[in-house]
Design a protein around this motif. Structure first.
Motif, short mmCIF file in Angstrom:
data_model
loop_
_atom_site.label_atom_id
_atom_site.label_comp_id
_atom_site.label_asym_id
_atom_site.label_seq_id
_atom_site.Cartn_x
_atom_site.Cartn_y
_atom_site.Cartn_z
N VAL A 29 -0.56 5.00 -1.46
CA VAL A 29 -0.73 6.06 -0.46
C VAL A 29 0.05 7.29 -0.88
O VAL A 29 -0.48 8.42 -0.86
CB VAL A 29 -0.31 5.56 0.94
CG1 VAL A 29 -0.19 6.71 1.91
CG2 VAL A 29 -1.30 4.53 1.46
N ARG B 190 -12.76 -1.39 -2.55
CA ARG B 190 -11.92 -0.99 -1.42
C ARG B 190 -10.79 -0.07 -1.87
O ARG B 190 -10.50 0.94 -1.23
CB ARG B 190 -11.34 -2.23 -0.75
CG ARG B 190 -10.47 -1.90 0.43
CD ARG B 190 -9.96 -3.14 1.10
NE ARG B 190 -9.06 -2.76 2.18
CZ ARG B 190 -8.21 -3.59 2.72
NH1 ARG B 190 -8.15 -4.84 2.31
NH2 ARG B 190 -7.41 -3.19 3.67
N TYR B 191 -10.15 -0.41 -2.97
CA TYR B 191 -9.02 0.40 -3.43
C TYR B 191 -9.48 1.81 -3.81
O TYR B 191 -8.87 2.80 -3.40
CB TYR B 191 -8.34 -0.25 -4.64
CG TYR B 191 -7.19 0.60 -5.11
CD1 TYR B 191 -5.96 0.51 -4.49
CD2 TYR B 191 -7.35 1.53 -6.14
CE1 TYR B 191 -4.91 1.31 -4.89
CE2 TYR B 191 -6.31 2.33 -6.54
CZ TYR B 191 -5.09 2.22 -5.91
OH TYR B 191 -4.06 3.03 -6.29
N ASN C 107 -1.55 8.98 -4.03
CA ASN C 107 -2.80 9.69 -3.77
C ASN C 107 -2.60 10.91 -2.88
O ASN C 107 -3.30 11.91 -3.03
CB ASN C 107 -3.84 8.75 -3.19
CG ASN C 107 -4.40 7.86 -4.26
OD1 ASN C 107 -4.97 8.33 -5.22
ND2 ASN C 107 -4.20 6.56 -4.12
N LEU D 176 -10.51 8.78 -0.56
CA LEU D 176 -10.33 9.40 0.76
C LEU D 176 -8.92 9.96 0.92
O LEU D 176 -8.75 11.05 1.47
CB LEU D 176 -10.62 8.38 1.86
CG LEU D 176 -12.09 7.98 1.99
CD1 LEU D 176 -12.24 6.87 3.02
CD2 LEU D 176 -12.94 9.17 2.36
N LEU D 177 -7.92 9.23 0.44
CA LEU D 177 -6.54 9.72 0.56
C LEU D 177 -6.31 10.99 -0.26
O LEU D 177 -5.56 11.86 0.15
CB LEU D 177 -5.56 8.64 0.11
CG LEU D 177 -5.23 7.58 1.15
CD1 LEU D 177 -4.44 6.46 0.52
CD2 LEU D 177 -4.46 8.19 2.30
N TRP E 124 0.82 -1.22 0.00
CA TRP E 124 0.00 0.00 0.00
C TRP E 124 0.85 1.27 0.00
O TRP E 124 0.31 2.38 -0.08
CB TRP E 124 -0.92 0.02 1.22
CG TRP E 124 -2.15 -0.82 1.02
CD1 TRP E 124 -2.31 -2.11 1.36
CD2 TRP E 124 -3.38 -0.41 0.41
NE1 TRP E 124 -3.56 -2.54 1.02
CE2 TRP E 124 -4.24 -1.52 0.43
CE3 TRP E 124 -3.82 0.77 -0.16
CZ2 TRP E 124 -5.51 -1.48 -0.09
CZ3 TRP E 124 -5.10 0.83 -0.66
CH2 TRP E 124 -5.93 -0.28 -0.63
N CYS F 254 -10.45 3.93 -0.78
CA CYS F 254 -9.25 4.41 -0.08
C CYS F 254 -8.54 5.49 -0.88
O CYS F 254 -8.07 6.48 -0.32
CB CYS F 254 -8.29 3.25 0.18
SG CYS F 254 -8.89 2.09 1.40
#
Length: 126
Positions: free
Chosen positions: A26, A103-104, A29, A110-111, A22, A107
């Motif tokens: 992370v 899910r990806y 993003n 949101l990131l 991840w 995330c």
């Protein structure tokens, strides 16, 4: 040969630290979140100047006489440029994670909003 057919991975050496799957998404993003600050704030400014003013929630600019077309052109260009960078970057980094699509992308969304939220809260506190 039957044991080798399905697994083509090279075994890792002891003590080698692999980056987390991840980590790349992370970072991608969060960096894109800094870029999206301009389109998000432009969209908020448009909403306050035109949409909320039309509803009577806010007052529009008294010197505004250009209409919404220039705003629409700028917003479409900003969001197109951002999405043209964000979607391919996430499609490439999603392959490394192995998470489900829902899910990806949840995330990732949101990131990408974290820097905008942090900057907005930081300005509001000042």
């Amino acid at each position: 040969m039957a044991d080798f057919e399905g697994d083509l991975r090279v075994p890792e050496a002891p003590g080698v630290v692999r980056p987390r799957p991840w980590a790349l998404p992370v970072v991608v993003n969060l960096v894109m979140g800094v870029v999206v600050v301009i389109p998000v704030w432009s969209l908020v400014l448009f909403a306050v100047s035109y949409r909320f003013a039309a509803l009577g929630v806010t007052s529009g600019s008294p010197t505004e006489n250009d209409g919404m077309l220039p705003w629409a052109i700028v917003l479409v260009l900003l969001w197109t440029a951002f999405l043209a960078m964000w979607i391919p970057a996430n499609l490439l980094s999603r392959r490394r994670v192995g998470a489900s699509r829902a899910r990806y992308w949840a995330c990732a969304t949101l990131l990408v909003l974290v820097p905008t939220t942090v900057l907005t809260c930081g300005i509001a506190v000042r």
